[in-house]
Design an enzyme around this catalytic site. Structure first.
Site, PDB file in Angstrom:
ATOM      1  N   GLN A   1      31.537  24.025  51.270  1.00  0.00           N
ATOM      2  CA  GLN A   1      30.795  24.182  52.079  1.00  0.00           C
ATOM      3  C   GLN A   1      30.933  23.879  54.229  1.00  0.00           C
ATOM      4  OE1 GLN A   1      27.270  24.333  52.846  1.00  0.00           O
ATOM      5  NE2 GLN A   1      27.080  24.814  50.494  1.00  0.00           N
TER       6      GLN A   1
ATOM      7  N   CYS B   1      21.757  21.064  42.942  1.00  0.00           N
ATOM      8  CA  CYS B   1      23.101  21.409  42.064  1.00  0.00           C
ATOM      9  C   CYS B   1      23.747  19.782  42.338  1.00  0.00           C
ATOM     10  CB  CYS B   1      24.049  22.625  41.516  1.00  0.00           C
ATOM     11  SG  CYS B   1      23.590  24.655  41.734  1.00  0.00           S
TER      12      CYS B   1
ATOM     13  N   LYS C   1      29.582  32.312  51.040  1.00  0.00           N
ATOM     14  CA  LYS C   1      28.692  31.364  51.859  1.00  0.00           C
ATOM     15  C   LYS C   1      29.362  31.355  53.678  1.00  0.00           C
ATOM     16  CE  LYS C   1      28.602  28.079  48.167  1.00  0.00           C
ATOM     17  NZ  LYS C   1      27.193  27.954  48.374  1.00  0.00           N
TER      18      LYS C   1
ATOM     19  N   HIS D   1      28.664  19.110  43.929  1.00  0.00           N
ATOM     20  CA  HIS D   1      28.822  20.321  43.330  1.00  0.00           C
ATOM     21  C   HIS D   1      28.397  19.646  41.643  1.00  0.00           C
ATOM     22  CE1 HIS D   1      27.008  24.290  42.986  1.00  0.00           C
ATOM     23  NE2 HIS D   1      26.598  24.245  43.826  1.00  0.00           N
TER      24      HIS D   1
ATOM     25  N   ASP E   1      37.767  20.848  47.243  1.00  0.00           N
ATOM     26  CA  ASP E   1      35.946  22.120  47.289  1.00  0.00           C
ATOM     27  C   ASP E   1      35.429  22.021  48.776  1.00  0.00           C
ATOM     28  OD1 ASP E   1      33.683  22.943  46.976  1.00  0.00           O
ATOM     29  OD2 ASP E   1      33.495  22.137  45.680  1.00  0.00           O
TER      30      ASP E   1
HETATM   31  C1  LIG Z   1      29.658  22.233  47.356  1.00  0.00           C
HETATM   32  C2  LIG Z   1      30.038  23.152  46.538  1.00  0.00           C
HETATM   33  N1  LIG Z   1      31.201  24.084  45.900  1.00  0.00           N
HETATM   34  C3  LIG Z   1      30.729  25.055  44.765  1.00  0.00           C
HETATM   35  C4  LIG Z   1      29.774  25.199  45.383  1.00  0.00           C
HETATM   36  C5  LIG Z   1      29.725  26.670  43.859  1.00  0.00           C
HETATM   37  O1  LIG Z   1      30.207  28.029  44.513  1.00  0.00           O
HETATM   38  P1  LIG Z   1      30.006  29.155  43.656  1.00  0.00           P
HETATM   39  O2  LIG Z   1      28.608  29.055  43.212  1.00  0.00           O
HETATM   40  O3  LIG Z   1      29.554  30.394  44.740  1.00  0.00           O
HETATM   41  O4  LIG Z   1      31.220  29.174  43.155  1.00  0.00           O
HETATM   42  C6  LIG Z   1      29.055  25.265  45.920  1.00  0.00           C
HETATM   43  C7  LIG Z   1      27.487  26.229  46.493  1.00  0.00           C
HETATM   44  O5  LIG Z   1      26.273  26.151  46.187  1.00  0.00           O
HETATM   45  C8  LIG Z   1      28.835  24.182  46.666  1.00  0.00           C
HETATM   46  O6  LIG Z   1      27.762  24.376  47.626  1.00  0.00           O
END
Ligand SMILES: Cc1ncc(COP(=O)(O)O)c(C=O)c1O
Lengths: 403, 138
Positions: free
Chosen positions: A200, A361, A223, A118, A197
């Protein structure tokens, strides 16, 4: 077995209709809906407990502080961490920035990411690399969205300071075998710091940071049925002192003078200013809610949804699923031949089905597949097989309209 | 025809569909197929309208004091929206284009495409058509 009927009553928003159709919410990868337990925790906090924490001598402040620190315990135990290892942040993005801004390296150091990441797990490292004259390296993927792990030993060297990897791809749903990856990296370079990370994965899989043996683990509250503006940065005890402060302020100190400041130890040092108190308390309500249902049961049910949806999609000849296998969390990314994802998403919305379209993203991943975007359906514990039928029917109608 | 007259014509045309959104969108998709297509040579980076999930290219020309548009998009619903805009604004004077409010979009029940969360960038499209007209009226 999950009692889905009962679970659905816990989420008031699921009663909503969109364009005169019952809402079918398949955008859980972006954010999940909130159960009453979470909504009520916020109301309850402001109705009965609101005060600033870690500061006051009065009863309310003590009560709020206790709830906040209780929440730290609850969330820490959820991922099998110690409460002293758990920093509250505003979300995954904030957590990764705290890590990337808190580490500095000598020139020519290397930071290893993957093709799946991401943007929130790329851009903070890009900034870090610019500052430190470090290099970003990338683990490539196979066509089915799995990592080319056979390349790991060529990519991890003495220069590798950090490996930052997503546990589950937000776009494809692919689950990376991070436990094996971590142990492999440890063998290749025992000084490399490993960041996972978990944005998800936490909503879908049982997480045990001790068992995984990662150095950092990050995720977002919103999430996993919790409120927006909450997140977690887990820092393994023995790497805490490697993380430098990149932001500072009130609530983090023992003593301050203009010449010298002595900081407190542990997570509070990384939580300057008044935190999102009600958010953190509600996040712990979300954790308790998940625990009350059981994450393993949730995972199993969602996996059945995934299998059912993918088998239904396989019956539509125009549909092409990316990472078309079942080693995934409940996420499906697909395209319809010769149709733009935006068109398909727009028509599905008219049928009351909320999906995500676009690059999610993850533009480097889109570039790998040479596409501008996908349609993504992502499930949560409250979704049903009937909803998948509605989605499939809507999709078939949309395809007919578009062609 | 004046802008307002064409707008009325479109409102009437769409009123036939009533609440039947499927027919309405089918019509929009048909309109997309009839879009006056942009010449390939104008499909360049600076003619891409930013802020769209789907890509939209737009070219404008001044002929005998009137403004003419051609366009293309990789999404067919977006193309339908562009075709509607062009049908209303093509061959009008720059001054009329700049001043028009384009209320028909609301009236034909496609208001959702004007919301900032909609990634098709209808708002950017309208802005682009107006900005080009401002350039022509200098
Ligand atoms: C794998 C992953 N990393 C990071 C993020 C960023 O999360 P946040 O927008 O809650 O900071 C997301 C959210 O879409 C994600 O799916």
């Amino acid at each position: 077995m999950l009692d889905i009927k009962a679970i659905r009553t816990h989420f008031p928003i699921l009663q909503k209709t969109v364009n005169n159709n019952p809402l079918v919410y398949f955008d859980n990868g972006a954010t999940t809906q909130k159960p009453l337990a979470v909504i009520n925790a916020i109301t309850e906090y402001y109705t009965k407990q609101n005060a600033n924490i870690h500061r006051g001598v009065h009863a309310l402040s003590r009560e709020a502080t206790e709830l906040f620190e209780e929440a730290r315990k609850t969330v820490a135990h959820f991922i099998n961490a110690e409460e002293s290892e758990l920093i509250f942040t505003s979300g995954t993005t904030h957590s990764i920035n705290l890590i990337a801004n808190g580490l500095s390296f000598e020139k020519d150091s290397e930071i290893l990411l993957t093709q799946l990441e991401h943007h929130s797990n790329i851009l903070p490292w890009q900034l870090n690399a610019q500052k430190n004259n470090a290099k970003l390296k990338v683990v490539p993927i196979h066509e089915d969205g799995t990592l080319q792990l056979e390349n790991l030993k060529n990519l991890v060297s003495k220069k590798t300071k950090v490996v930052s990897i997503t546990h589950v791809s937000n776009t494809l749903g692919v689950i990376n075998p991070i436990k094996e990856i971590i142990s492999e990296i440890r063998k290749l370079n025992s000084n490399t710091l490993i960041v996972i990370d978990g944005a998800q994965s936490v909503p879908h899989l049982k997480i045990d940071v001790k068992d995984l043996d990662c150095d950092f683990f990050v995720f977002s509250g919103h999430k996993m049925y919790g409120p927006t503006g909450t997140g977690v940065l887990y820092v393994k005890k023995n790497v805490f002192n490697q993380l430098q402060l990149s932001a500072s302020g009130g609530g983090t100190i023992k003593t301050v003078s203009f010449e010298k400041t002595e900081y407190v130890d542990g997570p509070l040092k990384f939580e300057p200013g008044t935190p999102n108190i009600e958010g953190v308390i509600a996040l712990s309500a979300a954790v308790k809610y998940i625990d009350s249902i059981g994450i393993e049961k949730i995972a199993q049910y969602e996996h059945e949804l995934l299998g059912y949806a993918q088998s239904k999609l396989a019956e539509i000849p125009e549909v092409e699923v990316y990472a078309n296998h079942l080693n995934k969390a409940a996420v499906i990314s697909f395209n319809v031949k010769n149709q733009h994802p935006f068109d398909v998403g727009t028509l599905l919305d008219k049928y009351g089905v909320a999906v995500r379209t676009g690059h999610h993203c993850t533009q480097p991943l889109m570039n790998y597949y040479n596409i501008s975007g996908t349609i993504r359906a992502s499930f949560a514990m409250y979704n049903t097989f009937e909803e998948i039928d509605v989605f499939i029917l809507g999709l078939k109608k949309a395809i007919k309209m578009l062609s | 025809m004046k802008i307002s007259e064409i707008e009325n014509e479109i409102v009437e045309e769409f009123s036939l569909f009533g609440d039947d959104w499927e027919s309405k969108y089918e019509h929009l998709i048909d309109l997309g197929k009839s879009l006056p297509l942009i010449d390939e040579k104008y499909k360049i980076e600076e003619n891409i309208i930013k802020g769209c999930q789907s890509r939209v290219w737009m070219h404008s020309e001044l002929k005998d004091g009137k403004v003419y548009f051609t366009a293309d998009s990789d999404a067919i619903i977006t193309k339908g929206m562009v075709a509607l805009m062009i049908r209303v604004l093509n061959g009008q004077t720059a001054k009329d284009i700049i001043e028009t409010k384009l209320e028909f979009i609301n009236k034909i029940g496609l208001k959702e495409h004007l919301s900032p969360t909609r990634a098709n960038g209808l708002v950017s499209m309208i802005n682009r058509m107006k900005m080009d007209s401002v350039k022509f009226s200098r």
